[in-house]
Structures are given as structure tokens and as C-alpha cells.
Design an enzyme around this catalytic site. Structure first.
Site, short mmCIF file in Angstrom:
data_model
loop_
_atom_site.label_atom_id
_atom_site.label_comp_id
_atom_site.label_asym_id
_atom_site.label_seq_id
_atom_site.Cartn_x
_atom_site.Cartn_y
_atom_site.Cartn_z
N ASP A 65 0.81 -1.22 0.00
CA ASP A 65 0.00 0.00 0.00
C ASP A 65 0.85 1.27 0.00
OD1 ASP A 65 0.49 -1.09 2.67
OD2 ASP A 65 -0.69 0.56 3.46
N HIS A 66 2.17 1.12 0.03
CA HIS A 66 3.06 2.29 -0.02
C HIS A 66 3.91 2.34 -1.29
CE1 HIS A 66 2.26 3.49 4.22
NE2 HIS A 66 1.79 2.26 4.20
N ASP A 210 3.98 4.13 8.33
CA ASP A 210 3.33 3.23 9.28
C ASP A 210 4.25 2.99 10.48
OD1 ASP A 210 1.55 3.08 7.23
OD2 ASP A 210 1.76 0.93 6.86
N HIS A 268 -3.78 7.13 7.12
CA HIS A 268 -3.74 5.66 7.09
C HIS A 268 -4.93 5.08 7.84
CE1 HIS A 268 -1.73 1.63 7.15
NE2 HIS A 268 -1.12 2.09 6.08
ZN LIG Z 1 0.41 0.93 5.18
ZN LIG Z 2 2.88 -1.05 6.53
#
Ligand SMILES: [Zn+2]
Ligand SMILES: [Zn+2]
Length: 308
Positions: A65-66, A210, A268
Site C-alpha cells: 500500500d506504499h 506506518d 492511514h
Molecule cells: Zn500501510
Molecule cells: Zn505497513
């Protein structure tokens, strides 16, 4: 000197119809930086009009997701005949895997792509008036956060005082403002300290990616103007935050308070909340007195100077 932050993606691990995975665009006087590039980041850049002229892409860690937006973004840059080099900054030990993600496809970028690996305390970008620092974060995998920290600016030039002291209007004004002493026609020497105020602080932005709450986030920048912090969960899932190496909104608020941040952006957001952000906002505000938002995708803010 405008400093603009655009939240391109504010979702947690799973995107929603409203929120794209992580990506944050920073524009500073013609320079563009991107922090993380989740899937679909290039379309968010088009939708929200940030432009594609990035010099640097900073990756916090290699969760999909990054980073899944990087191959598509680079392919489009290539189709647009980009020739300028791009520097991709990534945590130590992740360069070869990230490079494989970019080069596994048939469409390899024909412009130069340089990879830099960083760890806690490294400065992957030193520009004329600011730098980007990497700092340690605490996630399930090798990860770093980044802080953009501007240099102090020159103090204010006291024009009235300079004229009182007999400095003629003209080049001697700028010499004094640049920190040089000047000699007047009668032989008097005027020192810059007599007419120039204390240096004024620049602006700073801290982005955690994160992470669990960490002390490094507090220490990387002095009183950040904007802290962008992982706030995947609200208090109801504080145990999930701990086991998955994320933060609650309240913990993000506590870090913002301890860092003396001026503003806090919670990002996030887990898809479990289906876009409901009241709990996150309320809990973060109990811990932190400054401005708090949970920005929607496309939200763009201009960071003012601390003394303005
Ligand atoms: Zn993430
Ligand atoms: Zn992560």
C-alpha cells in the site's frame, strides 16, 4: 516561499472508494517531492493537479500500500518523455527488492533512476534551503519516516534603524542583511547585528509512514509545523494497533503534544471504519491542543512560517 502539502492517499492497507493508499505530495517553490506511492497514486496526482515533476520519491517501507503505485507512475513518466533523473530513497536493505519491482516489467524507465538507502539520522536530500532527514520508525518490517526541515531564515532587516545610523540606501543594505559589516564615508563601521534581527525559524514537516508511536518521531524536528502520523485505528482497536505495529489516533495526538507540533494530520485510516472519523478526531484532540485533521484525499494545505 510557498510550502504546500497535498494528501493524495490517506487509506490504510486496503483502499476504499473514498480513500487511496498512501501518498503525500510536497511542493516547495518549483520543487516537488513525493512520500510513498500506493496503487493509483498517478491518477490522484492527475485528479488533484500536483504535476509529475518530482525530483525525489521517498519510500517509508515496502508494504504494497506504499509502493505499488511506483511502477505505473514511472511508466507514465516514461511515456511523457521524461529525461530528468529521479531519485528513489528507501530504507536500508530494501533497494534490490524495490528495484526489482520497477524493472520486472517490459516498460523500464529510460530516464535515470537512482536508488539511495537510508537509516536513522541519514540526510538523503540536502537542498539549498532545506533538508530531508530519515528517522527510525517501528513497524512490522524495515521502515523509516522522513522529516523535511527548512534552514533558519535571515533575521528581519531594520531599514529605519539603518537609515538612522546613516547607512545610505543601496547596496550596503543588502551587504548588512547578508551578514557583512560596512564602512560609512565618515569611517564609522556598522555591524550587521545593529540592523538585522535574530534568525527566524524555517518550517518543518514530519511524516511517519506506518509505525507504532516512537520517540524518534518527537526528536527528528524541533516543534514541527505539521506532523503527519499513522492513525490507523481508534481506541476501540488499540490492541490491533499494538499487534500490527500501527498507531491509534490518540497515540498520534500524544506524540504531537510531546513534539510541540503545531498541526497534526491523521492518516492511514483503516477501511474498518468505513470513512467514519469522529472517534479518531475526538480522541486525538483529547491528547493534543493544536490543529487536528483527518484529511480526505485531495486535501491540500499551505504551511505558513512560524512567525507569520
Ligand atoms: Zn500501510
Ligand atoms: Zn505497513
Amino acid at each position: 516561499m510557498p510550502l504546500r502539502v497535498t494528501f493524495l492517499g490517506t487509506a490504510g492497507a486496503i483502499p476504499t472508494t473514498e480513500r487511496n493508499p498512501s501518498a503525500i505530495h510536497v511542493a516547495r517553490e518549483g520543487e516537488e517531492l513525493l512520500f510513498d506511492a500506493g496503487e493509483g497514486t498517478q491518477r490522484q496526482m492527475m485528479r488533484f493537479g500536483t504535476g509529475f515533476s518530482l525530483s525525489h520519491l521517498f519510500v517509508t517501507h515496502l508494504h504494497g500500500d506504499h509502493v505499488l503505485g511506483i511502477p505505473g507512475l514511472l511508466q507514465t513518466m516514461d511515456f511523457n518523455d521524461r529525461t530528468d533523473p529521479l531519485t528513489i530513497v528507501t530504507p536500508r536493505g530494501t533497494r534490490s527488492r524495490l528495484k526489482r519491482l520497477v524493472t520486472a516489467l517490459e516498460n523500464r524507465p529510460s530516464f535515470p533512476v537512482e536508488y539511495i538507502e537510508v537509516g536513522d539520522g541519514d540526510v538523503p536530500l540536502r537542498a539549498e534551503e532545506y533538508e530531508v532527514r530519515a528517522f527510525e520508525t517501528d513497524h512490522e518490517t524495515t521502515s523509516v519516516g522522513y522529516a523535511l526541515v527548512e534552514d533558519d531564515r535571515k533575521g528581519r532587516f531594520d531599514r529605519e534603524r539603518a537609515e538612522e545610523l546613516g547607512v545610505p540606501v543601496g547596496p550596503k543594505f543588502s551587504q548588512l542583511h547578508e551578514g557583512e559589516s560596512v564602512e560609512l564615508e565618515d569611517g564609522t563601521v556598522i555591524e550587521p547585528e545593529q540592523v538585522v534581527g535574530e534568525p527566524r525559524p524555517g518550517r518543518s514537516i514530519v511524516y511517519t509512514g506506518d509505525t507504532r508511536p516512537t520517540v524518534a518521531t518527537i526528536e527528528v524536528a524541533d516543534e514541527p509545523d505539521l506532523l503527519i502520523h499513522d492513525a490507523t485505528f481508534a481506541d476501540d482497536r488499540a490492541d490491533r494497533a499494538a499487534t500490527t505495529a500501527h498507531s491509534t489516533a490518540r497515540a498520534a495526538g500524544e506524540i504531537a503534544a510531546r513534539a510541540d507540533a503545531k498541526r497534526l494530520a491523521l492518516v492511514h485510516l483503516s477501511s474498518r471504519y468505513a470513512g467514519y472519523t469522529d472517534d479518531h478526531l475526538g480522541e486525538a484532540r483529547e491528547a493534543f491542543d493544536g490543529e487536528v485533521w483527518m484529511p480526505a484525499d485531495g486535501k491540500s494545505i499551505e504551511i505558513p512560517y512560524p512567525d507569520s
